[in-house]
Enzyme design. Structure first.
Site, PDB file in Angstrom:
ATOM      1  CE  LYS A  13      10.108  -8.689   1.392  1.00 38.78           C
ATOM      2  NZ  LYS A  13       9.638  -8.325   2.743  1.00 38.78           N
ATOM      3  NE  ARG A  88       4.863  -9.177  -1.990  1.00 43.92           N
ATOM      4  CZ  ARG A  88       5.159  -8.233  -1.107  1.00 43.92           C
ATOM      5  NH1 ARG A  88       4.549  -8.191   0.033  1.00 43.92           N
ATOM      6  NH2 ARG A  88       6.048  -7.332  -1.387  1.00 43.92           N
ATOM      7  NE  ARG A 127       9.824   0.406   5.632  1.00 45.59           N
ATOM      8  CZ  ARG A 127       9.415  -0.643   4.944  1.00 45.59           C
ATOM      9  NH1 ARG A 127      10.294  -1.434   4.361  1.00 45.59           N
ATOM     10  NH2 ARG A 127       8.144  -0.945   4.854  1.00 45.59           N
ATOM     11  NE  ARG A 160       6.471   0.954   2.408  1.00 47.87           N
ATOM     12  CZ  ARG A 160       6.855  -0.292   2.111  1.00 47.87           C
ATOM     13  NH1 ARG A 160       8.118  -0.531   1.767  1.00 47.87           N
ATOM     14  NH2 ARG A 160       5.995  -1.294   2.151  1.00 47.87           N
ATOM     15  NE  ARG A 171       3.178  -4.085   4.694  1.00 46.26           N
ATOM     16  CZ  ARG A 171       4.201  -3.298   5.033  1.00 46.26           C
ATOM     17  NH1 ARG A 171       4.007  -2.253   5.832  1.00 46.26           N
ATOM     18  NH2 ARG A 171       5.401  -3.549   4.598  1.00 46.26           N
TER      19      ARG A 171
HETATM   20  P1  AP5 Z   1      13.460  -3.282   4.688  1.00 41.52           P
HETATM   21  O1  AP5 Z   1      14.711  -3.731   4.033  1.00 41.52           O
HETATM   22  O2  AP5 Z   1      12.807  -2.060   4.156  1.00 41.52           O
HETATM   23  O3  AP5 Z   1      12.419  -4.498   4.832  1.00 41.52           O
HETATM   24  P2  AP5 Z   1      11.540  -5.262   3.765  1.00 41.52           P
HETATM   25  O4  AP5 Z   1      11.630  -6.704   4.066  1.00 41.52           O
HETATM   26  O5  AP5 Z   1      11.905  -4.832   2.362  1.00 41.52           O
HETATM   27  O6  AP5 Z   1      10.103  -4.735   4.181  1.00 41.52           O
HETATM   28  P3  AP5 Z   1       8.882  -4.197   3.314  1.00 41.52           P
HETATM   29  O7  AP5 Z   1       7.913  -3.646   4.302  1.00 41.52           O
HETATM   30  O8  AP5 Z   1       9.339  -3.224   2.242  1.00 41.52           O
HETATM   31  O9  AP5 Z   1       8.365  -5.467   2.652  1.00 41.52           O
HETATM   32  P4  AP5 Z   1       6.973  -5.711   2.069  1.00 41.52           P
HETATM   33  O10 AP5 Z   1       7.204  -6.971   1.366  1.00 41.52           O
HETATM   34  O11 AP5 Z   1       5.868  -5.693   3.030  1.00 41.52           O
HETATM   35  O12 AP5 Z   1       6.705  -4.400   1.179  1.00 41.52           O
HETATM   36  P5  AP5 Z   1       6.730  -4.160  -0.395  1.00 41.52           P
HETATM   37  O13 AP5 Z   1       7.216  -2.793  -0.618  1.00 41.52           O
HETATM   38  O14 AP5 Z   1       7.375  -5.278  -1.118  1.00 41.52           O
HETATM   39  O15 AP5 Z   1      13.800  -3.076   6.251  1.00 41.52           O
HETATM   40  C1  AP5 Z   1      12.769  -2.712   7.157  1.00 41.52           C
HETATM   41  C2  AP5 Z   1      13.377  -1.843   8.269  1.00 41.52           C
HETATM   42  O16 AP5 Z   1      14.309  -2.637   9.004  1.00 41.52           O
HETATM   43  C3  AP5 Z   1      14.177  -0.625   7.744  1.00 41.52           C
HETATM   44  O17 AP5 Z   1      14.000   0.432   8.637  1.00 41.52           O
HETATM   45  C4  AP5 Z   1      15.632  -1.128   7.762  1.00 41.52           C
HETATM   46  O18 AP5 Z   1      16.555  -0.058   7.936  1.00 41.52           O
HETATM   47  C5  AP5 Z   1      15.615  -2.043   8.992  1.00 41.52           C
HETATM   48  N1  AP5 Z   1      16.574  -3.147   8.877  1.00 41.52           N
HETATM   49  C6  AP5 Z   1      16.902  -3.866   7.762  1.00 41.52           C
HETATM   50  N2  AP5 Z   1      17.844  -4.794   8.072  1.00 41.52           N
HETATM   51  C7  AP5 Z   1      18.095  -4.653   9.413  1.00 41.52           C
HETATM   52  C8  AP5 Z   1      18.975  -5.324  10.327  1.00 41.52           C
HETATM   53  N3  AP5 Z   1      19.763  -6.334   9.917  1.00 41.52           N
HETATM   54  N4  AP5 Z   1      18.945  -4.925  11.620  1.00 41.52           N
HETATM   55  C9  AP5 Z   1      18.126  -3.911  12.061  1.00 41.52           C
HETATM   56  N5  AP5 Z   1      17.287  -3.238  11.223  1.00 41.52           N
HETATM   57  C10 AP5 Z   1      17.281  -3.613   9.922  1.00 41.52           C
HETATM   58  O19 AP5 Z   1       5.162  -4.265  -0.724  1.00 41.52           O
HETATM   59  C11 AP5 Z   1       4.276  -3.260  -0.329  1.00 41.52           C
HETATM   60  C12 AP5 Z   1       2.889  -3.582  -0.853  1.00 41.52           C
HETATM   61  O20 AP5 Z   1       2.897  -3.644  -2.295  1.00 41.52           O
HETATM   62  C13 AP5 Z   1       2.308  -4.930  -0.411  1.00 41.52           C
HETATM   63  O21 AP5 Z   1       1.700  -4.870   0.872  1.00 41.52           O
HETATM   64  C14 AP5 Z   1       1.290  -5.169  -1.535  1.00 41.52           C
HETATM   65  O22 AP5 Z   1       0.123  -4.392  -1.350  1.00 41.52           O
HETATM   66  C15 AP5 Z   1       2.009  -4.655  -2.766  1.00 41.52           C
HETATM   67  N6  AP5 Z   1       2.795  -5.711  -3.423  1.00 41.52           N
HETATM   68  C16 AP5 Z   1       4.139  -5.729  -3.595  1.00 41.52           C
HETATM   69  N7  AP5 Z   1       4.517  -6.849  -4.230  1.00 41.52           N
HETATM   70  C17 AP5 Z   1       3.390  -7.568  -4.463  1.00 41.52           C
HETATM   71  C18 AP5 Z   1       3.137  -8.834  -5.057  1.00 41.52           C
HETATM   72  N8  AP5 Z   1       4.135  -9.603  -5.550  1.00 41.52           N
HETATM   73  N9  AP5 Z   1       1.850  -9.263  -5.118  1.00 41.52           N
HETATM   74  C19 AP5 Z   1       0.841  -8.508  -4.650  1.00 41.52           C
HETATM   75  N10 AP5 Z   1       1.011  -7.307  -4.055  1.00 41.52           N
HETATM   76  C20 AP5 Z   1       2.281  -6.834  -3.968  1.00 41.52           C
END
Ligand code: AP5
Length: 219
Positions: A13, A88, A127, A160, A171
């Site tokens: 994402k 979410r 990552r 991270r 998660r």
């Molecule tokens: P990446 O693009 O970083 O993946 P992502 O889907 O963004 O993964 P996240 O782990 O950041 O999502 P998340 O939703 O768990 O975390 P967030 O920060 O929002 O890609 C991942 C890896 O894959 C990278 O190494 C990339 O290079 C590789 N990659 C990408 N595309 C590829 C491809 N096509 N082929 C191969 N490799 C590829 O949330 C973190 C925390 O914040 C949550 O756990 C929660 O505690 C809190 N939080 C955030 N938002 C909320 C909310 N709305 N409500 C409550 N808590 C929240």
């Protein structure tokens, strides 16, 4: 254009959010990034959020909703935005829908990036994230040109805390339980498309752009 990106952790994402925001000239609002910036600056919000993020739990709805609605008030978001990682939960989705209805600026599209859990685990194990601009790299799939340095802004790359395998698996459970049911909510509103998120970044971006134009044609 007002677009929501959702999908499991590791689906790509964040990667696609940067690409689509640049391509479509939209504000990028990523709740995880906002929390991490607050953790780095040791704010009250950061301390509160970190107690949940560390364990792979969701931050409480009232905290997240307030933060996002404030962010939507900022000038850049008035011209359109990409929301990465919000909503979410059902209460978050309802709060967003109500707020956008009041502003007469409804959502244009909701894209779900889908990958099998084992692919997500593998991606997150490798990552590395830029401390400054939050772009994602991967030691296996997308190494930076210079070790531990962001290609785009020169910031330091780090791993991270919530990317350790146990936390990633938790998660994923939280995602399947709390977030995946939102598919139906958005599908009922005619806003939903699933995007196959395996393949190269370019291939996934092309599929996402196609899904957005499909939704705009249908709408
Ligand atoms: P990446 O693009 O970083 O993946 P992502 O889907 O963004 O993964 P996240 O782990 O950041 O999502 P998340 O939703 O768990 O975390 P967030 O920060 O929002 O890609 C991942 C890896 O894959 C990278 O190494 C990339 O290079 C590789 N990659 C990408 N595309 C590829 C491809 N096509 N082929 C191969 N490799 C590829 O949330 C973190 C925390 O914040 C949550 O756990 C929660 O505690 C809190 N939080 C955030 N938002 C909320 C909310 N709305 N409500 C409550 N808590 C929240």
């Amino acid at each position: 254009m007002r677009i929501v990106l959702f999908g499991p952790p590791g689906a790509g994402k964040g990667t696609q959010a940067h690409r689509l925001a640049d391509r479509m000239d939209l504000a990028l609002i990523a709740t995880g990034d906002i929390f991490r910036a607050n953790v780095a600056n040791d704010t009250d919000l950061g301390r509160e959020a970190n107690s949940y993020m560390d364990k792979g739990e969701l931050v409480p709805d009232d905290v997240v909703v307030r933060m996002v609605l404030d962010r939507l008030d900022e000038e850049d978001a008035h011209h359109g935005f990409i929301l990465d990682g919000f909503p979410r939960t059902l209460p978050q989705a309802q709060a967003l829908e109500n707020e956008l209805a009041e502003r007469n600026r409804p959502l244009s599209a909701v894209l779900k990036f889908s990958v099998p859990d084992e692919v997500a685990v593998k991606r997150l194990a490798g990552r590395r994230t830029c401390r400054r601009c939050q772009r994602s790299y991967n030691v296996e799939f997308k190494p930076p040109r210079t070790d531990r340095v962001c290609d785009v802004c020169g910031g330091e790359l780090y791993q991270r805390d919530d990317d350790h395998e146990d936390t990633v698996r938790h998660r994923l459970e939280v995602y399947h339980h709390d977030t995946e049911p939102l598919e139906f909510y958005f599908w009922e509103r005619g806003l939903f498309r699933q995007v196959e998120a395996e393949g190269t970044e370019d291939e996934v971006t092309d599929r996402a752009l196609e899904a957005i134009s499909d939704l705009l044609e249908d709408g």
